[in-house]
Write a protein that holds these residues in place. Structure first.
Motif, mmCIF file in Angstrom:
data_model
loop_
_atom_site.group_PDB
_atom_site.id
_atom_site.type_symbol
_atom_site.label_atom_id
_atom_site.label_comp_id
_atom_site.label_asym_id
_atom_site.label_seq_id
_atom_site.Cartn_x
_atom_site.Cartn_y
_atom_site.Cartn_z
ATOM 1 N N SER A 151 0.897 -1.194 0.012
ATOM 2 C CA SER A 151 0.042 0.016 -0.061
ATOM 3 C C SER A 151 0.971 1.291 -0.236
ATOM 4 C CB SER A 151 -0.777 0.084 1.201
ATOM 5 O OG SER A 151 -1.605 1.226 1.223
ATOM 6 N N TYR A 201 0.691 4.645 -0.475
ATOM 7 C CA TYR A 201 -0.564 5.886 -0.329
ATOM 8 C C TYR A 201 -0.174 7.217 -0.273
ATOM 9 C CZ TYR A 201 0.287 4.992 4.540
ATOM 10 O OH TYR A 201 0.847 5.094 5.755
ATOM 11 N N GLY A 225 -6.901 2.412 -1.407
ATOM 12 C CA GLY A 225 -7.727 1.115 -1.044
ATOM 13 C C GLY A 225 -8.890 0.763 -1.859
#
Length: 639
Positions: free
Chosen positions: A489, A491, A554
């Protein structure tokens, strides 16, 4: 004259009383020679020459048969060396082949030919001597294995077993193993704080805990009783299973083709005692190497030796700094690892595991296999190495400057017709740069130029090709077993136009591209389960400063995967201490308003602090969290 006749008569009488044993019938060349001599005796002189000719012809036929036999043998030996990776000597005979096949099947063959069955469960192989000048490594826990909250942090950093009282940690290895719904805690050696990874079961209502015992660098299980104690505690939490990392640097650590599985065999037998499911991780990366502390588990020693002479087997940044976390994808098809390619080395490891634990697959103990595809076991370039000075929220650097990836880039540029594009960008900043500080990642920067789009597509396609090749062979090795791969992830800087941090990690996902769809199409082809490392929570000030959007990333990843009917599971990236964070995980695992009723198949729960298991409130929250994941408690989420 009369005397001679009497003797002949006597000899004849004795022969009739004691007949001679029958003569054996001549065969092959002897039969041909006998027939020729008989013919010569019957027919006289001319036939004698004909018999000699027949003998000569038979000799030639024998030579031809021998040449044909040797040619067949040569082709068989070449095939075994090339495709089976059997270490046969140059002038191998059938004894060498039989010995190699016997060893491959798990038998032991002594130099004198004595052959016997080894016992992988009971025997612990004598550890090979350490390299000259190097002390024997102290016992380290090889898999993110401890399930106990306090002891694991110390045990991998100290040689003394006195500090290894608790072999398994909940903080590192709790992980549900249900492929349709599980809570998983993963054990984490890298941060000394992980809960285990997930194992598949059949509903988002099962929880699994991961326990990986301590396995030292000689693949010996250190403290079985401590592992049993921790597993007993985890079992009481209604966990579905455990996750164990099988480290390449331990199993094949000393010599190529020499696989030591004894410690893992002992550990798996203990897991089986508690009737827990097991998910294993094929860990082809370094453990603990991305932090500032010691490296408990490196790549195999023989690989590091090769790297001393050929440093281009490792990922390299623009400054020429080598990263030994994992092997460069540039050698996937290069025979630089003692006659093997990178892909062949991974396949041999997976095949050895499948053969060694065939009985556990047959019994259903091993429910899933996670395939490590890059740094930290995740599908990504090692673009954020802390050892190189990277700190969050730096954009990282491209890792494509080893000679093998550079050759690949030159071929791609030549094929495109622009050979001058065969280089990495020279204005992409440093590890800790911000996008607006670079000419490549800033708004309207070179990332969106003709060259930028070519380079980034090539960089991302190399990542996809690596995963595609490894998963193709993984499906061969683990046919019929659920495969799992992990996606990170990334981000931070997600709200900028370039998504710089994703680009350096290999995900071509700027605002005008969907960088995850090509990856998920490839994963769909191999029918694998996607494990998404769910981002943690940040304050609004932090998100504003780093232009982060964990929820947006997500949403993109999960929906893109679900649109392709991929099975998706999750894993937390930050430590979880309180109810608020548990509820956030539940919201991600079981979205309330999803019209298609999509949910995560299972969840790998990681934790950081060893103090966690000493807090009664934390244990209560964890218990409620597991019950909520199993669907046994709804008020926890609604309250």
């Amino acid at each position: 004259m009369n005397v001679k006749q009497d003797l002949d008569q006597a000899h004849s009488d004795q022969s009739s009383d004691h007949p001679l044993p029958p003569q054996r019938r001549p065969r092959g060349f002897a039969a041909a020679a006998a027939a020729a001599s008989v013919a010569a005796g019957c027919a006289g002189g001319p036939s004698a020459g004909k018999g000699r000719k027949e003998r000569e012809k038979e000799k030639e036929r024998t030579k031809l048969r021998e040449r044909h036999r040797r040619a067949i043998t040569s082709r068989m030996l070449a095939g075994l060396r090339q495709y089976g990776n059997f270490p046969l000597p140059a002038r191998a005979d059938m004894n060498d082949v039989l010995a190699a096949l016997a060893r491959e099947a798990g038998w032991a063959v002594d130099p004198d030919g004595t052959t016997y069955r080894t016992s992988p469960v009971a025997l612990v192989p004598t550890p090979p001597p350490p390299p000259p000048g190097q002390l024997a490594p102290f016992p380290v826990r090889s898999a993110e294995s401890p399930l106990s909250a306090t002891s694991l942090k110390n045990c991998h950093a100290k040689a003394s077993l006195d500090h290894q009282a608790s072999v398994l940690r909940i903080e590192e290895s709790l992980s549900p193993a249900s492929i349709d719904s599980v809570v998983v805690a993963e054990s984490g050696i890298i941060k000394n704080e992980k809960y285990v990874n997930p194992n598949p079961i059949n509903s988002l209502e099962c929880v699994e805990a991961d326990q990986t015992g301590i396995v030292n660098s000689y693949c010996q299980l250190i403290d079985p009783e401590a592992i049993r104690q921790e597993l007993r505690h985890l079992k009481s939490l209604n966990i579905d299973g455990v996750v164990v990392d099988c480290w390449w640097g331990i199993v094949e650590g000393w010599s190529p083709h020499k696989y030591q599985w004894s410690g893992y065999r002992d550990l798996f037998n203990i897991v089986n005692e508690f009737k827990l499911k097991l998910q294993v991780v094929m860990a082809f990366h370094e453990c603990g190497g991305n932090g500032t502390g010691d490296m408990p588990i490196s790549l195999p020693k023989w690989v590091l030796e090769i790297g001393k002479d050929n440093q281009d087997i490792f990922f390299t940044d623009r400054e020429g700094r080598r990263n030994t976390e994992c092997l460069s994808w540039g050698i996937d098809k290069e025979r630089v690892l003692r006659g093997r390619t990178g892909i062949e080395v991974y396949f041999d490891f997976m095949r050895s595991f499948r053969m060694e634990f065939d009985d556990l697959f047959g019994d259903g103990l091993i429910a899933a296999v996670e395939i490590g595809l890059g740094a930290s076991g995740e599908l990504k370039y090692p673009s954020f190495p802390e050892r190189m000075g990277w700190r969050y929220p730096g954009i990282g650097e491209f890792q494509c400057y080893d000679k093998y990836l550079q050759q690949n880039l030159r071929r791609a540029a030549k094929l495109r017709g622009h050979t001058f594009w065969a280089k990495g960008p020279d204005n992409a900043g440093q590890y800790n740069s911000r996008p607006h500080e670079t000419g490549f990642f800033c708004d309207r920067g070179d990332y969106d130029s003709y060259y930028g789009r070519f380079f980034l597509r090539w960089y991302a396609q190399t990542l996809i090709d690596h995963a595609d090749q490894v998963l193709s062979l993984a499906n061969l090795a683990f046919e019929g077993t659920q495969l799992v791969i992990k996606i990170p992830s990334i981000y931070w800087w997600y709200k900028t136009t370039s998504h710089a941090a994703e680009l350096t990690a290999g995900f071509y996902n700027p605002t005008n591209q969907d960088g995850y769809s090509p990856i998920f199409d490839m994963l769909k082809k191999h029918s694998v389960t996607l494990k998404f490392v769910c981002p943690g929570t940040q304050s609004s000030a932090q998100e504003h400063e780093t232009f982060a959007d964990s929820e947006g990333l997500g949403w993109q990843v999960l929906n893109s995967a679900w649109d392709r009917d991929l099975t998706v599971c999750g894993q937390n990236s930050l430590p979880c201490y309180d109810r608020e964070m548990f509820v956030r995980i539940l919201d991600t695992a079981k979205p309330k308003n999803n019209p298609d009723h999509r949910h995560l198949a299972f969840f790998t729960f990681q934790h950081l602090s060893p103090i966690f298991m000493q807090r009664e409130m934390c244990l209560l929250e964890l218990d409620n969290f597991i019950k909520s994941m199993h669907g046994e408690l709804t008020a926890y989420v609604e309250a």
